[in-house]
Write an enzyme that holds these catalytic residues in place. Structure first.
Site, short mmCIF file in Angstrom:
data_model
loop_
_atom_site.label_atom_id
_atom_site.label_comp_id
_atom_site.label_asym_id
_atom_site.label_seq_id
_atom_site.Cartn_x
_atom_site.Cartn_y
_atom_site.Cartn_z
N HIS A 58 -1.26 23.27 26.03
CA HIS A 58 -2.15 24.40 26.22
C HIS A 58 -2.23 24.89 27.66
CE1 HIS A 58 -4.39 20.86 27.33
NE2 HIS A 58 -5.13 21.66 28.09
N HIS A 73 -3.45 28.75 31.81
CA HIS A 73 -4.19 28.07 30.74
C HIS A 73 -4.15 28.98 29.51
CE1 HIS A 73 -7.16 25.43 28.92
NE2 HIS A 73 -7.02 24.63 29.95
#
Length: 151
Positions: A58, A73
């Site tokens: 992620h 992110h």
């Protein structure tokens, strides 16, 4: 020396303050810009050329040879997905080119789990006054400039 930082995904550029997480919105990890991705499955690409310093499904960090490192992110709280729906294309320590695919993911799928798909793009260990040309609104394609970092 100026390092241009490209968007890792296509979508709408937004001020970092719009990220629904105080760690990012208050620039605790560093200054930057956010991108609200549009569309379904796609690749998140390297924002700069350099070395993959950190790699999670992620999130990832690319460190430039000149020193600055950039964190991408993919969504907020997406660590809770435990990698589900993310496909990695590189390994930690790999050299990557700007625009090279790092992770394939699906922002729509992230949202279906109740998480925000917004993508903070953050310059690590850099003072905010070293960022210039911040793109905080409008449509961007993956690879389009989001901001630059001055020496």
């Amino acid at each position: 020396m100026t390092l241009e930082v490209g968007s890792p995904v296509g979508g709408l550029a937004a001020p970092i303050a719009e990220v629904p997480d105080p760690v990012f919105s208050q620039a605790m990890v560093g200054p930057g810009v956010a991108v609200k991705p549009e569309g379904g499955s796609g690749d998140a690409v390297a924002p700069i050329a350099g070395t993959v310093a950190t790699l999670h499904p992620h999130a990832f960090v690319v460190a430039s040879p000149e020193g600055p490192a950039v964190l991408v992110h993919l969504g907020i709280d997406t660590v809770k997905l435990k990698g589900e729906g993310f496909t990695l294309h590189v390994a930690k320590g790999d050299q990557v080119a700007a625009g090279q695919p790092i992770v394939t993911w699906n922002p729509t799928e992230v949202e279906s789990h109740g998480y925000s798909s917004i993508c903070p793009v953050v310059a690590l260990d850099i003072a905010a006054d070293r960022l210039a040309d911040l793109r905080e609104d409008g449509q961007v394609d993956a690879g389009d400039p989001l901001f630059s970092i001055s020496a």
